[in-house]
Every structure is written in structure tokens, then in C-alpha cells.
Scaffold this motif. Structure first.
Motif, short mmCIF file in Angstrom:
data_model
loop_
_atom_site.label_atom_id
_atom_site.label_comp_id
_atom_site.label_asym_id
_atom_site.label_seq_id
_atom_site.Cartn_x
_atom_site.Cartn_y
_atom_site.Cartn_z
N GLY A 1 -9.01 9.37 0.27
CA GLY A 1 -7.78 9.80 0.69
C GLY A 1 -7.63 9.68 2.41
O GLY A 1 -6.65 9.05 2.74
N ARG B 1 2.53 1.73 -3.44
CA ARG B 1 1.77 2.15 -4.62
C ARG B 1 1.09 3.42 -4.23
O ARG B 1 -0.10 3.13 -3.45
N LYS B 2 1.69 4.55 -4.38
CA LYS B 2 1.09 5.95 -3.69
C LYS B 2 -0.52 6.30 -4.55
O LYS B 2 -1.28 6.56 -3.74
N ASP B 3 -0.59 5.51 -5.43
CA ASP B 3 -1.99 5.81 -5.93
C ASP B 3 -2.97 4.73 -5.97
O ASP B 3 -4.12 4.93 -6.29
N ARG C 1 -7.69 5.69 3.44
CA ARG C 1 -6.47 5.15 2.87
C ARG C 1 -5.49 5.51 3.90
O ARG C 1 -4.87 4.65 4.67
N ASP D 1 -12.05 2.14 -5.27
CA ASP D 1 -11.18 3.24 -4.15
C ASP D 1 -11.46 2.90 -2.82
O ASP D 1 -12.22 1.97 -2.39
N ARG E 1 -6.90 5.40 -4.87
CA ARG E 1 -7.33 6.83 -4.67
C ARG E 1 -8.45 7.02 -5.88
O ARG E 1 -9.50 8.23 -5.56
N GLN E 2 -8.43 6.26 -6.74
CA GLN E 2 -9.50 6.41 -7.87
C GLN E 2 -10.48 5.14 -8.03
O GLN E 2 -9.93 4.09 -7.71
N THR F 1 0.87 -1.11 0.07
CA THR F 1 -0.26 0.00 0.19
C THR F 1 0.79 1.23 0.04
O THR F 1 0.53 2.25 -0.79
#
Length: 253
Positions: free
Chosen positions: A229, A118-120, A232, A171, A123-124, A115
């Protein structure tokens, strides 16, 4: 009264954490064991489930009003998760789950590392499947994690969230909402078993259920207001806490 107040406050915090990302047992289970050290572990686990299912179900209803979920695909998957939980609970009567104690913190560490790398991730909201394919993948997740929940349990909500993000392309907000639906099903299976065995203190569970729903209300509203965000970030915090707790239990107790 002091004991009841202590576990009620712990249930309030657990409801908040569970509503956002899962992992409320990280707070409530140790609180129950600390307040009632002489009680049978099965009774404390059953009482925990008897209280936490109400906050989880409330969070599911709240998310359903604001987050678009594919109900035709996910409801069958929740049914499969319930069956998986029953199978896991039955298996634990035959096989000692102790071998998972040392593996769990390592698995959670891999989840956390992936996690963070994988910064993205999450998020989407970009679902990879639709129709029958989504049902099959979600059902596979429900069966596997549901079995684990019935068999062992710690980190169930985190595993649901991570797999819905990683495999289905959700997301973190949609994954958390879906995890609540799955967790409600697996908790119902566990409660049926614990209740049949007489391992729930209903008078304590009822008080904790009220505060658990209150915490769930706050957590759900905060997650919906702040989005994927925030969820997360909470996921990273909760998984980190689970790694420390399960690692300590596995290697130092």
C-alpha cells in the motif's frame, strides 16, 4: 564543495525514491543540470547512472533478503533487459528520440489514471504465470522497457513497476523489488556505453554513490516495513511528478 554537497543531498533523496518505487532521476538529473549548467548533457546523464546504479543494486540485494522472487524466471529477463538497453542506446545514435518528449507525459497520464481507477491494483500478490511463461512475459517487459531506457529513459522504473503489476499480477512491493533488478541491468548497459565514450565524472559519481546507497537503505526498509500500500502511494506521487516534469519539458520549455 557547495556544488558537491548539493548533488550529494539530491542523490540521497533520489536513492530513497528509487528504492521505494523508482523515479529518482526526477530529483537527481535536474539537480545535476542546475549545478553544472555548462557540462555536456551526456556527461551529466552518465554521472547520474554511475551513482544511481549503486543504490539500485543495494536495494535489489535488500529486497532479495525479504521478498520472495522467482529468480530462475527473472534473472534471464534481467539479461534480456540489459540487451534491450544496449539496443536502445545504439538506436539513439541513429534516430532522434525527440518525438517521445510530447508522447511521454500523455502515456504517464494514462498509467496514473488506470492505477487510480483500479483501487485494488497491486495490493495483492497473485502471479498470473509460472515457469517458462513467467520468463517470457518478464523478458518481454525487460526487452521493451530496457530498450526505452537506453533510447530515452525518463520514467523507466515506473514503467517496470506498472507492467509487472498489470501483466504479471505482482503486488507493488514485489513489482518494485523486481524493477530494481531490471534497472540494475539496464543501468549497467548505459554505464558501459557512457564510460566507453568518457562521459562519467567518476570523482563526483563516487561521492553521490555513497549518499545514494544511504537513501536506498532508508527507502528499502520503509517499503518493506509498510508494504504494498505504501509503495502504491509512492508510485502515484512519483508518476504525478513525472507527468508535471515531462509535460513542462515537452510543452512549455
Amino acid at each position: 564543495m557547495f556544488e558537491l554537497l548539493t548533488v550529494a543531498l539530491a542523490s540521497l533523496l533520489a536513492g530513497f525514491i528509487d528504492a521505494v518505487v523508482g523515479g529518482g532521476g526526477l530529483v537527481l538529473v535536474p539537480a545535476l543540470f542546475g549545478v553544472f549548467p555548462q557540462a555536456a548533457p551526456a556527461t551529466l546523464f552518465g554521472t547520474n547512472k554511475g551513482a544511481s546504479i549503486w543504490g539500485t543494486a543495494w536495494a535489489t540485494a535488500q529486497y532479495a533478503r525479504r521478498v520472495s522472487l522467482n529468480w530462475p524466471a527473472l534473472l534471464p529477463a534481467a539479461g534480456i533487459a540489459l540487451l534491450g538497453s544496449f539496443a536502445g542506446a545504439w538506436t539513439v545514435t541513429l534516430v532522434d528520440p525527440g518525438f517521445l518528449r510530447r508522447a511521454l507525459p500523455l502515456i504517464l497520464l494514462l498509467v496514473l489514471a488506470y492505477t487510480l481507477a483500479r483501487k485494488d491494483l497491486g495490493r495483492q500478490h497473485a502471479p498470473r504465470f509460472n515457469g517458462r511463461a513467467e520468463t517470457l512475459v518478464a523478458g518481454g517487459i525487460g526487452l521493451g522497457v530496457g530498450f526505452y531506457d537506453g533510447f530515452f529513459g525518463p520514467g523507466t522504473g515506473s514503467f517496470f513497476v506498472f507492467l509487472f503489476v498489470r501483466l504479471l499480477g505482482y503486488d507493488f512491493l514485489h513489482a518494485s523489488a523486481t524493477a530494481k533488478l531490471m534497472n540494475t541491468a539496464t543501468n549497467a548497459a548505459a554505464i558501459a556505453l557512457f564510460a566507453f565514450k568518457g562521459h562519467i565524472w567518476w570523482h563526483i559519481a563516487a561521492v553521490m554513490a555513497v549518499t545514494n546507497v544511504a537513501g536506498s537503505l532508508v527507502g528499502t526498509r520503509m517499503a518493506l516495513a509498510r508494504g504494498a500500500g505504501f509503495v502504491r502511494g509512492m508510485f502515484i506521487v512519483v508518476v504525478s511528478g513525472l507527468i508535471l516534469k515531462t509535460g513542462w519539458d515537452a510543452f512549455f520549455r
